[in-house]
Design an enzyme around this catalytic site. Sequence first.
Site, PDB file in Angstrom:
ATOM      1  N   SER A 234       6.539 -28.518  -8.429  1.00  0.00           N
ATOM      2  CA  SER A 234       5.837 -28.930  -9.639  1.00  0.00           C
ATOM      3  C   SER A 234       4.957 -30.138  -9.325  1.00  0.00           C
ATOM      4  O   SER A 234       4.891 -30.592  -8.189  1.00  0.00           O
ATOM      5  CB  SER A 234       6.847 -29.300 -10.726  1.00  0.00           C
ATOM      6  OG  SER A 234       7.468 -30.530 -10.374  1.00  0.00           O
ATOM      7  N   LYS A 235       4.302 -30.626 -10.359  1.00  0.00           N
ATOM      8  CA  LYS A 235       3.430 -31.805 -10.220  1.00  0.00           C
ATOM      9  C   LYS A 235       4.169 -32.966  -9.564  1.00  0.00           C
ATOM     10  O   LYS A 235       3.588 -33.744  -8.827  1.00  0.00           O
ATOM     11  CB  LYS A 235       2.970 -32.257 -11.606  1.00  0.00           C
ATOM     12  CG  LYS A 235       1.730 -31.556 -12.093  1.00  0.00           C
ATOM     13  CD  LYS A 235       0.991 -32.468 -13.072  1.00  0.00           C
ATOM     14  CE  LYS A 235      -0.214 -31.766 -13.672  1.00  0.00           C
ATOM     15  NZ  LYS A 235       0.142 -30.783 -14.698  1.00  0.00           N
TER      16      LYS A 235
END
Length: 466
Positions: A234-235
């Site tokens: 994810s980010k």
Amino acid sequence: MIRTRFAPSPTGNLHLGGLRTALFNFLLAKHEGGDFLLRIEDTDRIRSKREFTEDIMESLRWTGLMPDKTVFQSHRLNVYKRYAEKLIAEGKAYRCYCTKERLNKVKEEQRKRGEKPHYDGHCRNIKQILDKPFVVRIKLPQEDIVFEDGLRGNIRFRYSEFDDFIIMKSDGSPMYNFANVVDDFEMGITHVVRGDDHLTNTAKQIVLYRLLNLKVPQFIHIPLIMGEDKSRLSKRHGAKSVLEYRDEGYVREALINYLARLGWSYGDKEIFSLKELIEYFDIKHLHLSPAIFNPGKLLWLNEYYLRTLPLEKIYIYSKPFIERLFLEENIKQRFSEAYIKKAVDTVRVRTQTLKTLARDMLFYFKPPQEYEEKGVKKYCKKEVLSILEELYENLGYLESFDVESIKGVFDKITKRYDLKLIKVAQPVRIALTGKTISPGIFEMLEILGKNEALSRIKRLIEYLKA
Ligand code: GLU
């Protein structure tokens, strides 16, 4: 004939995981001279957004994974309806009129009894069509679900893990699993590569293939990409969307090479062009262990490609970044293509992205606004002044301002004063760029040209005098 597809739901921008899935499907098809199709799974009217579809298509276009055909599920709603009606007519599916309230009550009671909540089959035997909203459910066959995965071999699910699941919603749109099966059949898909988060979906889809009497494609479920901490990428792990990587100055060659090696290998070869990937790709060498995202390696590949791709290509890639730099820095003067190209060639060997490449080139377009203080202190001591003045004069005599002649001037001066080249080169570097790290000094001088180079050296001389 192999036919694969990439089937994203346009509910977000395309990220690395999605692009990797697209890449493996693309490679699998192209390796065999087959087709790679794109299917936009946009039946969820609320979550699907046009901008995400555009983002996905642009990401594929940019990376060179061009689909041979694109299909939109939202254009095919009548097809799914037809298939659902056929299943109803054959007694394999039924209309379910249960209200939310009833379903909640049933589930509540099941929970109380310690059962896993499931649909109780209440509407299974209603023969007539009622004038009430309905969903369509399948009659789940009471037999275990078995299918073959290209990586993991046979996979078995107990039917009791499922219930009479819904295939059409009350608004007439299909559920994901149903549309997915209908389309994979109608599009002639032979192989499906997708993340192993879809294994349970595959089990439901196998049920649908059997009910519809359709040939099951070869499924290949690949492990998802994870961050260093083994949680889903994810980010937080520094992962960006595909187009964000583009805008950060990553080149497609690096991104594709990186993703291909993330879960697939070919001996210990690390560098692959898309053409080579097509040639070498096979599913045998996909890995079953989780793929761990390593941003450092991606950057390393980016640097590699910036250094080694043909200059012409890097020049074209860097143009938008240079134009942005011109805007930011308010650079009005025009520079010729030949000038910029030569300049690009000197900075690309030690830069990370197209963005830093453009930044590293700034001095080619604009004299330094200030000199790096530490550099001046270290390299521009008093005695340097006379050397710089002599260099200025001698460079001024040159008729042809090329690397060879420039080097000749430096040689003469270093010999006469018995100095190492760096003692002369660093002050000049500071004069030209304001910094102590830059491309090769002779190349820089040649590219900047005599007038510009001399005026910058003169400015440093004056600065030091003051
Ligand atoms: N639309 C699904 C997704 O984006 C497709 C999965 C598949 O069948 O490839 O996850």
